[in-house]
Design a protein around this motif. Structure first.
Motif, PDB file in Angstrom:
ATOM      1  N   VAL A 172       0.742  -1.240  -0.189  1.00  0.00           N
ATOM      2  CA  VAL A 172       0.020  -0.046  -0.076  1.00  0.00           C
ATOM      3  C   VAL A 172       0.942   1.186  -0.005  1.00  0.00           C
ATOM      4  N   GLY A 173       0.802   2.029  -1.012  1.00  0.00           N
ATOM      5  CA  GLY A 173       1.622   3.179  -1.195  1.00  0.00           C
ATOM      6  C   GLY A 173       1.029   4.190  -2.203  1.00  0.00           C
ATOM      7  N   VAL A 174       1.851   5.345  -2.022  1.00  0.00           N
ATOM      8  CA  VAL A 174       1.408   6.645  -3.046  1.00  0.00           C
ATOM      9  C   VAL A 174       2.472   6.462  -4.187  1.00  0.00           C
ATOM     10  N   TRP A 180      -2.997   6.913  -4.318  1.00  0.00           N
ATOM     11  CA  TRP A 180      -2.719   5.797  -3.508  1.00  0.00           C
ATOM     12  C   TRP A 180      -3.359   4.532  -3.808  1.00  0.00           C
ATOM     13  N   PHE A 181      -2.522   3.427  -3.797  1.00  0.00           N
ATOM     14  CA  PHE A 181      -2.704   2.147  -4.403  1.00  0.00           C
ATOM     15  C   PHE A 181      -2.736   1.382  -3.350  1.00  0.00           C
ATOM     16  N   ASP A 182      -3.535   0.107  -3.011  1.00  0.00           N
ATOM     17  CA  ASP A 182      -3.459  -1.084  -2.386  1.00  0.00           C
ATOM     18  C   ASP A 182      -3.390  -2.246  -3.502  1.00  0.00           C
ATOM     19  N   THR A 183      -2.009  -2.454  -3.768  1.00  0.00           N
ATOM     20  CA  THR A 183      -1.757  -3.363  -4.763  1.00  0.00           C
ATOM     21  C   THR A 183      -1.256  -4.697  -4.344  1.00  0.00           C
ATOM     22  N   HIS A 184      -2.122  -5.637  -4.722  1.00  0.00           N
ATOM     23  CA  HIS A 184      -2.014  -7.214  -4.532  1.00  0.00           C
ATOM     24  C   HIS A 184      -1.394  -7.819  -5.817  1.00  0.00           C
ATOM     25  N   SER A 185      -0.269  -8.242  -5.505  1.00  0.00           N
ATOM     26  CA  SER A 185       0.483  -9.081  -6.724  1.00  0.00           C
ATOM     27  C   SER A 185       0.402 -10.710  -6.496  1.00  0.00           C
ATOM     28  N   PHE A 186       0.366 -11.229  -7.546  1.00  0.00           N
ATOM     29  CA  PHE A 186       0.203 -12.460  -7.774  1.00  0.00           C
ATOM     30  C   PHE A 186       1.369 -13.114  -8.678  1.00  0.00           C
ATOM     31  N   VAL A 187       1.764 -14.328  -8.501  1.00  0.00           N
ATOM     32  CA  VAL A 187       2.582 -15.176  -9.435  1.00  0.00           C
ATOM     33  C   VAL A 187       1.925 -16.185 -10.400  1.00  0.00           C
ATOM     34  N   ALA A 188       2.523 -16.412 -11.508  1.00  0.00           N
ATOM     35  CA  ALA A 188       1.776 -17.085 -12.400  1.00  0.00           C
ATOM     36  C   ALA A 188       2.621 -17.839 -13.393  1.00  0.00           C
ATOM     37  N   ALA A 189       2.640 -19.238 -13.551  1.00  0.00           N
ATOM     38  CA  ALA A 189       3.633 -19.707 -14.669  1.00  0.00           C
ATOM     39  C   ALA A 189       3.054 -19.511 -15.988  1.00  0.00           C
ATOM     40  N   MET A 190       3.998 -19.242 -16.951  1.00  0.00           N
ATOM     41  CA  MET A 190       3.657 -18.834 -18.361  1.00  0.00           C
ATOM     42  C   MET A 190       3.113 -19.963 -18.926  1.00  0.00           C
ATOM     43  N   PRO A 191       1.784 -19.977 -19.213  1.00  0.00           N
ATOM     44  CA  PRO A 191       1.002 -21.134 -20.092  1.00  0.00           C
ATOM     45  C   PRO A 191       1.716 -21.684 -21.064  1.00  0.00           C
ATOM     46  N   GLU A 192       1.859 -22.982 -21.060  1.00  0.00           N
ATOM     47  CA  GLU A 192       2.718 -23.581 -22.296  1.00  0.00           C
ATOM     48  C   GLU A 192       2.199 -23.228 -23.597  1.00  0.00           C
ATOM     49  N   GLY A 193       2.878 -23.118 -24.671  1.00  0.00           N
ATOM     50  CA  GLY A 193       2.283 -22.670 -25.970  1.00  0.00           C
ATOM     51  C   GLY A 193       2.153 -21.281 -26.096  1.00  0.00           C
ATOM     52  N   GLN A 194       1.933 -20.566 -24.991  1.00  0.00           N
ATOM     53  CA  GLN A 194       1.719 -18.966 -25.119  1.00  0.00           C
ATOM     54  C   GLN A 194       2.894 -18.205 -25.127  1.00  0.00           C
ATOM     55  N   THR A 195       3.101 -16.925 -25.898  1.00  0.00           N
ATOM     56  CA  THR A 195       3.982 -16.188 -25.875  1.00  0.00           C
ATOM     57  C   THR A 195       3.937 -14.823 -25.601  1.00  0.00           C
ATOM     58  N   PRO A 196       4.230 -14.154 -24.493  1.00  0.00           N
ATOM     59  CA  PRO A 196       3.853 -12.749 -24.342  1.00  0.00           C
ATOM     60  C   PRO A 196       4.665 -11.943 -25.472  1.00  0.00           C
ATOM     61  N   ASP A 253       3.997 -13.952   2.932  1.00  0.00           N
ATOM     62  CA  ASP A 253       3.424 -13.080   3.874  1.00  0.00           C
ATOM     63  C   ASP A 253       2.405 -12.167   3.053  1.00  0.00           C
ATOM     64  N   LEU A 254       1.225 -12.061   3.130  1.00  0.00           N
ATOM     65  CA  LEU A 254       0.061 -11.322   2.420  1.00  0.00           C
ATOM     66  C   LEU A 254      -0.239 -10.155   3.337  1.00  0.00           C
ATOM     67  N   ARG A 255       0.509  -9.747   4.464  1.00  0.00           N
ATOM     68  CA  ARG A 255       0.131  -8.754   5.279  1.00  0.00           C
ATOM     69  C   ARG A 255       0.533  -7.509   4.432  1.00  0.00           C
ATOM     70  N   PRO A 256      -0.398  -6.467   4.594  1.00  0.00           N
ATOM     71  CA  PRO A 256       0.107  -5.410   3.663  1.00  0.00           C
ATOM     72  C   PRO A 256       1.352  -4.510   4.354  1.00  0.00           C
ATOM     73  N   VAL A 257       2.391  -4.427   3.333  1.00  0.00           N
ATOM     74  CA  VAL A 257       3.407  -3.103   3.733  1.00  0.00           C
ATOM     75  C   VAL A 257       3.018  -1.856   3.272  1.00  0.00           C
ATOM     76  N   VAL A 258       2.743  -1.067   4.499  1.00  0.00           N
ATOM     77  CA  VAL A 258       2.038   0.432   4.221  1.00  0.00           C
ATOM     78  C   VAL A 258       3.249   1.365   4.220  1.00  0.00           C
ATOM     79  N   GLY A 259       2.977   2.243   3.463  1.00  0.00           N
ATOM     80  CA  GLY A 259       3.864   3.492   3.085  1.00  0.00           C
ATOM     81  C   GLY A 259       5.274   3.230   2.670  1.00  0.00           C
ATOM     82  N   THR A 260       6.221   4.023   3.433  1.00  0.00           N
ATOM     83  CA  THR A 260       7.555   3.689   2.836  1.00  0.00           C
ATOM     84  C   THR A 260       8.386   3.108   4.101  1.00  0.00           C
TER      85      THR A 260
END
Length: 287
Positions: A172-174, A180-196, A253-260
Motif C-alpha cells: 500500500v503506497g502512493v 494511493w494504491f492497495d496493490t495485490h501481486s500474484f505469481v503465475a507460470a507462463m502457460p505452455e504454448g503461449q508467448t507474451p 506473507d500477505l500482510r500489507p506493507v504500508v507506506g515507505t
C-alpha cells in the motif's frame, strides 16, 4: 492499464466503492509472470513510458487498477467464468472480501492479457489455452473498454482458473502523482504454448529477464524500480525454478506493507545503496 469509458454492463456490477482498498487506496493487481528459461528462472517485466502518470520510466510487472467491470455480477452468478478454489477461499488467503478477491483475480487476468497477450484461462475441458492469438480482437475490446473480462470469457467458453494466479504480496503506497494504491501481486507460470509480447502503449520495452540480472542492473543504475518491485524481484532471486516460486507462494506473507518502509531491515539495501540512475539521465527523466 487501459483508459476509457466503462463497459456497458457496469450497472450490473457491485457498487464501484468496492474497488477501494486499504484506507481508501485504489485496489490494483500486478502479475509476476515466470518461466523456466535456458539458464534458470525468468520473469517478464516492462519499462513504462515516460509519459505515464504513475511510475513513469520504471521497470514494473504487468498490472493496473481494479475497475467496476472486474467486480462480480450483483447476482454473484460467476460460476460460468470461474473455476478452481472459490472466491471465498481466495479471499481468506488474501485477507479481503469475496467480492474484492473476485475483482482482484479478474483484474490480474485482464491486465496481463491486455498488456502481454497472455491469457490465464482454461477451456471447457479444463485445459489452459496453448495459443491466445485468436483472441486478438477481444484483447483490444478490453483495452478500449468495449468489453469486460467476464464478457470475453463467456463469449469464448472460457473460465478463469483461480489457482493459476497465486497471491504473492501486498503493498500500500502512493505514486509519484500522489495516487494511493492497495496493490495485490500474484505469481503465475507462463502457460505452455503461449508467448507474451510487448504490444502495449504503456511500455517502451518488455522482455524476459533472470531476477539476478535485474538486480544487478538496478545496482548499476541501469534499471529503475519502486520499492515493491525491487522487493519482489529480490525475493525471486532466492528461487531457481517456477516450481520453487509457486511453492513459496503457498506460504507468502500477505500482510500489507504500508507506506515507505525505510526502517524495515528487509529493504535496507534499497534505501541505503541509492545507485546512480544512469538510464533516467540518459532518457531525460531527470537532470
Amino acid at each position: 492499464m487501459a483508459s476509457g469509458a466503462f463497459s456497458s454492463d457496469a450497472g450490473d456490477r457491485i457498487d464501484v466503492g468496492d474497488t477501494s482498498g486499504y484506507n481508501g487506496g485504489r485496489l490494483a493487481a500486478t502479475v509476476l509472470l515466470v518461466r523456466d528459461g535456458d539458464s534458470g528462472l525468468e520473469v517478464w517485466v516492462q519499462e513504462r513510458v515516460s509519459t505515464m502518470t504513475n511510475y513513469p520510466g520504471m521497470t514494473v510487472f504487468p498490472g493496473g487498477g481494479v475497475d467496476v467491470r472486474d467486480l462480480p455480477d450483483r447476482s454473484w452468478d460467476s460460476g460460468d467464468v470461474w473455476t478452481g478454489p472459490s472466491a471465498v477461499m481466495v479471499a481468506r488467503r488474501m485477507g479481503t472480501t469475496k467480492y474484492k478477491a473476485h475483482a482482484l483475480v479478474l483484474a490480474a487476468v485482464r491486465e496481463l492479457f491486455e498488456e502481454t497477450g497472455t491469457l490465464l484461462a482454461v477451456d471447457a475441458d479444463g485445459n489452459t489455452i496453448p495459443d491466445a492469438t485468436y483472441l486478438h480482437e477481444e484483447r483490444f475490446a478490453l483495452i478500449s473498454h468495449r468489453k469486460s473480462i467476464t464478457d470475453v470469457l463467456r463469449d469464448n467458453g472460457l473460465k478463469v482458473r483461480s489457482d493459476l494466479v497465486a497471491p504473492w504480496a501486498r503493498w500500500v503506497g502512493v505514486s509519484e502523482s500522489g495516487n494511493w494504491f492497495d496493490t495485490h501481486s500474484f505469481v503465475a507460470a507462463m502457460p505452455e504454448g503461449q508467448t507474451p509480447d510487448g504490444d502495449t502503449s504503456e511500455a517502451d520495452d518488455a522482455n524476459w529477464f533472470p531476477p539476478a540480472l535485474l538486480m544487478e542492473g538496478w545496482r548499476n543504475g541501469l534499471v529503475r524500480f519502486v520499492v515493491p518491485t525491487w522487493a519482489q524481484i529480490n525475493e525471486l532471486t532466492n528461487h531457481a525454478t517456477v516450481a520453487e516460486v509457486l511453492a513459496a507462494a503457498e506460504n507468502a506473507d500477505l500482510r500489507p506493507v504500508v507506506g515507505t518502509p525505510v526502517n524495515d531491515r528487509r529493504y535496507a539495501e534499497y534505501y541505503t545503496q541509492r545507485p546512480v540512475d544512469r538510464i533516467g539521465k540518459y532518457r531525460g527523466l531527470h537532470p
